[in-house]
Design an enzyme around this catalytic site. Structure first.
Site, mmCIF file in Angstrom:
data_model
loop_
_atom_site.group_PDB
_atom_site.id
_atom_site.type_symbol
_atom_site.label_atom_id
_atom_site.label_comp_id
_atom_site.label_asym_id
_atom_site.label_seq_id
_atom_site.Cartn_x
_atom_site.Cartn_y
_atom_site.Cartn_z
ATOM 1 N N PRO A 10 109.715 -17.356 -58.004
ATOM 2 C CA PRO A 10 109.390 -15.960 -57.708
ATOM 3 C C PRO A 10 108.637 -15.241 -58.819
ATOM 4 O O PRO A 10 108.912 -15.444 -60.008
ATOM 5 C CB PRO A 10 110.762 -15.312 -57.486
ATOM 6 C CG PRO A 10 111.735 -16.228 -58.146
ATOM 7 C CD PRO A 10 111.162 -17.601 -58.017
ATOM 8 N N ASN A 11 107.696 -14.431 -58.374
ATOM 9 C CA ASN A 11 106.896 -13.528 -59.232
ATOM 10 C C ASN A 11 105.841 -14.239 -60.075
ATOM 11 O O ASN A 11 105.037 -13.581 -60.732
ATOM 12 C CB ASN A 11 107.817 -12.683 -60.136
ATOM 13 C CG ASN A 11 108.790 -11.851 -59.325
ATOM 14 O OD1 ASN A 11 108.378 -11.139 -58.418
ATOM 15 N ND2 ASN A 11 110.073 -11.972 -59.610
ATOM 16 N N ARG A 18 101.307 -9.444 -64.506
ATOM 17 C CA ARG A 18 102.742 -9.183 -64.654
ATOM 18 C C ARG A 18 103.138 -9.229 -66.128
ATOM 19 O O ARG A 18 103.001 -10.263 -66.782
ATOM 20 C CB ARG A 18 103.499 -10.274 -63.894
ATOM 21 C CG ARG A 18 104.980 -10.264 -64.112
ATOM 22 C CD ARG A 18 105.628 -11.568 -63.650
ATOM 23 N NE ARG A 18 107.059 -11.494 -63.830
ATOM 24 C CZ ARG A 18 107.847 -12.552 -63.839
ATOM 25 N NH1 ARG A 18 107.359 -13.768 -63.657
ATOM 26 N NH2 ARG A 18 109.139 -12.400 -64.019
ATOM 27 N N TYR A 23 104.055 -12.579 -70.711
ATOM 28 C CA TYR A 23 103.552 -13.798 -70.074
ATOM 29 C C TYR A 23 102.069 -14.063 -70.301
ATOM 30 O O TYR A 23 101.553 -15.083 -69.848
ATOM 31 C CB TYR A 23 103.842 -13.736 -68.563
ATOM 32 C CG TYR A 23 105.312 -13.652 -68.259
ATOM 33 C CD1 TYR A 23 106.163 -14.701 -68.598
ATOM 34 C CD2 TYR A 23 105.868 -12.513 -67.677
ATOM 35 C CE1 TYR A 23 107.529 -14.623 -68.344
ATOM 36 C CE2 TYR A 23 107.226 -12.429 -67.410
ATOM 37 C CZ TYR A 23 108.053 -13.473 -67.748
ATOM 38 O OH TYR A 23 109.400 -13.398 -67.500
ATOM 39 N N ASN A 74 109.078 -24.451 -62.671
ATOM 40 C CA ASN A 74 109.347 -23.155 -63.280
ATOM 41 C C ASN A 74 109.995 -22.327 -62.184
ATOM 42 O O ASN A 74 109.312 -21.802 -61.302
ATOM 43 C CB ASN A 74 108.072 -22.479 -63.787
ATOM 44 C CG ASN A 74 108.376 -21.165 -64.497
ATOM 45 O OD1 ASN A 74 109.501 -20.671 -64.445
ATOM 46 N ND2 ASN A 74 107.379 -20.603 -65.166
ATOM 47 N N ALA A 77 113.201 -16.468 -62.171
ATOM 48 C CA ALA A 77 114.544 -15.898 -62.334
ATOM 49 C C ALA A 77 115.629 -16.722 -61.636
ATOM 50 O O ALA A 77 116.809 -16.634 -62.006
ATOM 51 C CB ALA A 77 114.557 -14.462 -61.815
ATOM 52 N N GLU A 98 112.031 -28.963 -66.522
ATOM 53 C CA GLU A 98 112.085 -27.501 -66.370
ATOM 54 C C GLU A 98 111.124 -26.872 -67.385
ATOM 55 O O GLU A 98 111.152 -27.232 -68.559
ATOM 56 C CB GLU A 98 113.523 -27.044 -66.652
ATOM 57 C CG GLU A 98 113.701 -25.546 -66.726
ATOM 58 C CD GLU A 98 115.134 -25.166 -67.140
ATOM 59 O OE1 GLU A 98 116.002 -26.067 -67.274
ATOM 60 O OE2 GLU A 98 115.364 -23.967 -67.351
ATOM 61 N N HIS A 100 109.194 -23.088 -68.802
ATOM 62 C CA HIS A 100 109.062 -21.633 -68.821
ATOM 63 C C HIS A 100 107.913 -21.282 -69.744
ATOM 64 O O HIS A 100 107.724 -21.925 -70.790
ATOM 65 C CB HIS A 100 110.350 -20.963 -69.322
ATOM 66 C CG HIS A 100 111.532 -21.308 -68.483
ATOM 67 N ND1 HIS A 100 111.769 -20.718 -67.265
ATOM 68 C CD2 HIS A 100 112.516 -22.227 -68.656
ATOM 69 C CE1 HIS A 100 112.852 -21.251 -66.727
ATOM 70 N NE2 HIS A 100 113.326 -22.176 -67.551
ATOM 71 N N ARG A 107 115.082 -14.302 -75.562
ATOM 72 C CA ARG A 107 115.018 -13.089 -74.736
ATOM 73 C C ARG A 107 116.435 -12.595 -74.394
ATOM 74 O O ARG A 107 117.377 -12.929 -75.081
ATOM 75 C CB ARG A 107 114.175 -13.384 -73.490
ATOM 76 C CG ARG A 107 112.725 -13.774 -73.849
ATOM 77 C CD ARG A 107 111.876 -14.007 -72.625
ATOM 78 N NE ARG A 107 111.755 -12.796 -71.819
ATOM 79 C CZ ARG A 107 111.280 -12.773 -70.572
ATOM 80 N NH1 ARG A 107 110.870 -13.892 -70.005
ATOM 81 N NH2 ARG A 107 111.210 -11.636 -69.910
HETATM 82 C C1 DQA Z 1 110.137 -17.487 -66.707
HETATM 83 C C2 DQA Z 1 111.343 -16.902 -67.446
HETATM 84 C C3 DQA Z 1 112.354 -16.294 -66.479
HETATM 85 O O1 DQA Z 1 113.448 -15.750 -67.182
HETATM 86 C C4 DQA Z 1 111.688 -15.192 -65.667
HETATM 87 O O2 DQA Z 1 112.593 -14.676 -64.719
HETATM 88 C C5 DQA Z 1 110.416 -15.636 -65.024
HETATM 89 C C6 DQA Z 1 109.488 -16.453 -65.803
HETATM 90 C C7 DQA Z 1 109.049 -17.989 -67.687
HETATM 91 O O3 DQA Z 1 108.204 -18.765 -67.250
HETATM 92 O O4 DQA Z 1 109.045 -17.616 -68.864
HETATM 93 O O5 DQA Z 1 110.106 -15.261 -63.904
HETATM 94 O O6 DQA Z 1 110.577 -18.590 -65.926
#
Ligand code: DQA
Length: 146
Positions: A10-11, A18, A23, A74, A77, A98, A100, A107
């Site tokens: 998501p997102n 964003r 990011y 990835n 959240a 995994e 990020h 964080r």
């Molecule tokens: C994320 C880190 C997560 O905590 C966050 O909710 C994201 C992006 C990252 O790529 O740094 O949506 O996965």
């Protein structure tokens, strides 16, 4: 040629606009291009997917069992909340890395917990788009070693 599923949660479709202070300005389309080029140089095929829906991500993981040799994920959240995604990864038994963009351990405290880290080969975080490329390198050794 081995194929890797690169799955985004998501997102992440909003990357580029964003929270650029967290990011960066790189878009998901940029990351897809970087991954495709890098995969080509490694002799891997990649399929790139993004969904804002937990169930759709789970469906992609299930479908990967018969079509891919490994997964880069990835989960956004959902990383910090989803037992269902963790179970899906454990169920398909594919080497999974995994990733990020940000360093989740530097964080907020709720981001320090990753359910999916319990069932993946390893976690790469904090390197921006390069996290994905490092994950492909890691999976490449794994896939070619088996
Ligand atoms: C994320 C880190 C997560 O905590 C966050 O909710 C994201 C992006 C990252 O790529 O740094 O949506 O996965």
């Amino acid at each position: 040629m081995s194929s890797i599923l690169i799955l985004n949660g998501p997102n992440l479709n909003l990357l580029g606009t964003r929270q650029p202070e967290v990011y960066g300005r790189t878009t998901l389309a940029d990351i897809q291009r970087l991954c495709s080029d890098h995969a080509k140089s490694l002799g891997l095929d990649v399929v790139f997917e993004q969904s804002n829906h937990e169930g759709a991500l789970i469906d992609h993981i299930h479908a990967a069992k018969d079509t891919h040799a490994g997964i880069v994920i990835n989960a956004g959240a959902y990383t910090h909340t989803s037992v269902a995604l963790m179970d899906a990864i454990a169920s398909v038994d594919l080497p999974t890395v995994e990733v990020h963009l940000s360093n989740i351990h530097a964080r907020e405290e709720f981001r320090h917990v990753s359910y999916i880290s319990k069932v993946v080969v390893g976690q790469i975080c904090g390197f921006g788009a390069q996290s994905y490329l490092l994950a492909l390198d890691a999976l490449n050794s794994r896939v070619n070693a088996t």
